[in-house]
Design an enzyme around this catalytic site. Structure first.
Site, PDB file in Angstrom:
ATOM      1  N   ASP A  75       0.828  -1.211   0.000  1.00 39.04           N
ATOM      2  CA  ASP A  75       0.000   0.000   0.000  1.00 39.04           C
ATOM      3  C   ASP A  75       0.862   1.261   0.000  1.00 39.04           C
ATOM      4  O   ASP A  75       1.987   1.251   0.507  1.00 39.04           O
ATOM      5  CB  ASP A  75      -0.910  -0.031   1.245  1.00 39.04           C
ATOM      6  CG  ASP A  75      -2.067   0.946   1.127  1.00 39.04           C
ATOM      7  OD1 ASP A  75      -2.371   1.400   0.000  1.00 39.04           O
ATOM      8  OD2 ASP A  75      -2.672   1.252   2.174  1.00 39.04           O
TER       9      ASP A  75
ATOM     10  N   HIS B  22       2.076   3.580  -9.051  1.00 38.32           N
ATOM     11  CA  HIS B  22       1.850   2.139  -9.278  1.00 38.32           C
ATOM     12  C   HIS B  22       3.006   1.538 -10.089  1.00 38.32           C
ATOM     13  O   HIS B  22       3.411   0.402  -9.849  1.00 38.32           O
ATOM     14  CB  HIS B  22       0.517   1.915  -9.998  1.00 38.32           C
ATOM     15  CG  HIS B  22      -0.677   2.285  -9.156  1.00 38.32           C
ATOM     16  ND1 HIS B  22      -0.811   1.875  -7.855  1.00 38.32           N
ATOM     17  CD2 HIS B  22      -1.784   3.040  -9.414  1.00 38.32           C
ATOM     18  CE1 HIS B  22      -1.945   2.346  -7.348  1.00 38.32           C
ATOM     19  NE2 HIS B  22      -2.547   3.059  -8.282  1.00 38.32           N
TER      20      HIS B  22
ATOM     21  N   LEU C 256      10.899 -20.063  -5.274  1.00 38.12           N
ATOM     22  CA  LEU C 256       9.872 -19.306  -4.554  1.00 38.12           C
ATOM     23  C   LEU C 256       8.488 -19.539  -5.159  1.00 38.12           C
ATOM     24  O   LEU C 256       8.326 -19.583  -6.378  1.00 38.12           O
ATOM     25  CB  LEU C 256      10.204 -17.806  -4.633  1.00 38.12           C
ATOM     26  CG  LEU C 256       9.158 -16.876  -3.986  1.00 38.12           C
ATOM     27  CD1 LEU C 256       9.178 -17.003  -2.469  1.00 38.12           C
ATOM     28  CD2 LEU C 256       9.392 -15.421  -4.406  1.00 38.12           C
TER      29      LEU C 256
HETATM   30  C1  IPE Z   1      -5.452  -2.703  -0.147  1.00 37.52           C
HETATM   31  O1  IPE Z   1      -5.113  -1.363  -0.272  1.00 37.52           O
HETATM   32  C2  IPE Z   1      -5.430  -3.371  -1.494  1.00 37.52           C
HETATM   33  C3  IPE Z   1      -4.124  -3.487  -2.139  1.00 37.52           C
HETATM   34  C4  IPE Z   1      -2.980  -3.152  -1.628  1.00 37.52           C
HETATM   35  C5  IPE Z   1      -4.163  -4.055  -3.449  1.00 37.52           C
HETATM   36  P1  IPE Z   1      -6.231  -0.218  -0.375  1.00 37.52           P
HETATM   37  O2  IPE Z   1      -5.508   1.074  -0.498  1.00 37.52           O
HETATM   38  O3  IPE Z   1      -7.210  -0.557  -1.437  1.00 37.52           O
HETATM   39  O4  IPE Z   1      -6.974  -0.342   1.029  1.00 37.52           O
HETATM   40  P2  IPE Z   1      -7.877   0.726   1.814  1.00 37.52           P
HETATM   41  O5  IPE Z   1      -8.890   1.228   0.850  1.00 37.52           O
HETATM   42  O6  IPE Z   1      -6.955   1.820   2.247  1.00 37.52           O
HETATM   43  O7  IPE Z   1      -8.434  -0.033   2.961  1.00 37.52           O
HETATM   44  C1  IPE Z   2      -1.750   0.283  -3.281  1.00 39.00           C
HETATM   45  O1  IPE Z   2      -1.502   1.633  -3.316  1.00 39.00           O
HETATM   46  C2  IPE Z   2      -1.995  -0.290  -4.658  1.00 39.00           C
HETATM   47  C3  IPE Z   2      -3.406  -0.630  -4.932  1.00 39.00           C
HETATM   48  C4  IPE Z   2      -4.370  -0.593  -4.064  1.00 39.00           C
HETATM   49  C5  IPE Z   2      -3.725  -1.035  -6.293  1.00 39.00           C
HETATM   50  P1  IPE Z   2      -2.660   2.703  -3.245  1.00 39.00           P
HETATM   51  O2  IPE Z   2      -3.064   3.055  -4.642  1.00 39.00           O
HETATM   52  O3  IPE Z   2      -3.772   2.260  -2.383  1.00 39.00           O
HETATM   53  O4  IPE Z   2      -1.911   3.937  -2.599  1.00 39.00           O
HETATM   54  P2  IPE Z   2      -2.501   4.946  -1.526  1.00 39.00           P
HETATM   55  O5  IPE Z   2      -2.996   4.140  -0.372  1.00 39.00           O
HETATM   56  O6  IPE Z   2      -3.615   5.693  -2.185  1.00 39.00           O
HETATM   57  O7  IPE Z   2      -1.352   5.820  -1.189  1.00 39.00           O
HETATM   58 MG    MG Z   3      -4.128   2.449  -0.401  1.00 32.75          MG
END
Ligand code: IPE
Ligand code: IPE
Ligand code: MG
Length: 247
Positions: free
Chosen positions: A25, A42, A136
């Site tokens: 995240d 991303h 892995l």
């Molecule tokens: C969880 O992250 C999903 C992934 C890392 C793919 P999110 O950014 O979607 O989670 P919330 O919305 O903060 O809970």
């Molecule tokens: C995690 O990073 C990747 C996905 C959920 C696809 P985020 O896109 O949720 O990044 P933040 O949480 O908004 O910084």
């Molecule tokens: Mg996120």
């Protein structure tokens, strides 16, 4: 590194986790902090995966499961969702040779029908091409949600009961996980979430019942093998009691 520290490190990793799951995240915030669009984050995040995957064999990690896209992430803008889907397609095409070279067996978990056909074909190919790999075990959670997974599993289990292939009396903690997407994987020992959020966001709900958790402030694109190693060492020092009393 001092002799003592080296010994502690080696010992900690010997007692380290066999299966690590990561909620990657913070890509969006990483990009925003640089005044760039979320997709820039991303892409940076995808590059990080390679370093962490490569570090696993030396660290004794046999299974790595990474959360790439949740069943809830469809709520994002169309630009972000389609950008992510393009990234996944390109990632699989681009990384396949490297993963094969590193003897990595790739699997995907999550609900596939909602993904587009081209991406689904690439996922099938990646699983097929790496089927013989013995290094892995990399599992990518794509359109994955723990509740969705348990619902789909329960539906198939109910179908088996209705068809007389399974008796309701035989439904227990051993039977249900056989219907989960993760049926061939051991439960995760350690779940790591980056970016400072202390929640699991629907990741591996059943499987993580007794996992250890680490929540770190680092945003995923800044997550390094050194930080990863530190978390594995900390795991080695933990006492997992599973409800019992330690010796
Ligand atoms: C969880 O992250 C999903 C992934 C890392 C793919 P999110 O950014 O979607 O989670 P919330 O919305 O903060 O809970
Ligand atoms: C995690 O990073 C990747 C996905 C959920 C696809 P985020 O896109 O949720 O990044 P933040 O949480 O908004 O910084
Ligand atoms: Mg996120």
């Amino acid at each position: 590194m001092a002799d003592g520290a080296e010994k502690t490190l080696a010992k900690a990793i010997v007692g380290g986790p066999r299966h690590v799951a990561i909620i990657m995240d913070g890509n969006g915030r990483w990009a925003q902090a640089r005044g760039r669009p979320r997709l820039f984050g991303h892409h940076a995040g995808a590059r990080r995966v390679r370093d962490i995957v490569s570090s696993c064999p030396d660290l004794g990690v046999e299974y790595l499961t990474i959360f790439a896209f949740s069943t809830e992430n469809w709520k994002r803008t169309q630009t972000e969702v389609s950008g992510l889907m393009n990234l996944f397609r390109r990632y699989i095409m681009k990384e396949m040779q490297a993963l094969l070279r590193e003897n990595v067996r790739v699997r995907f978990i999550g609900d596939r029908p909602r993904l587009d056909e081209k991406l689904r074909d690439l996922m099938d190919e990646a699983e097929e091409f790496t089927r013989h790999c013995t290094g892995l075990n990399l599992t990518i959670a794509l359109n994955y949600g723990g509740r969705d997974e348990v619902s789909r599993a329960t539906k198939r289990l109910a179908q088996d009961v209705a068809a007389g292939r399974l008796s309701p009396d035989d439904v227990d903690e051993e039977t249900l996980p056989k219907y989960l997407d993760t049926c061939v994987l051991p439960d995760p020992d350690l779940v790591i979430r980056t970016s400072g959020e202390a929640r699991i966001s629907n990741f591996l709900l059943w499987q993580s019942a007794y996992a250890e958790y680490e929540f770190v402030d680092t945003l995923w694109p800044d997550f390094t093998p050194e930080i990863f190693t530190g978390l594995l060492c900390a795991y080695g020092a933990r006492d997992r009691r599973f409800g019992a009393v330690s010796a």
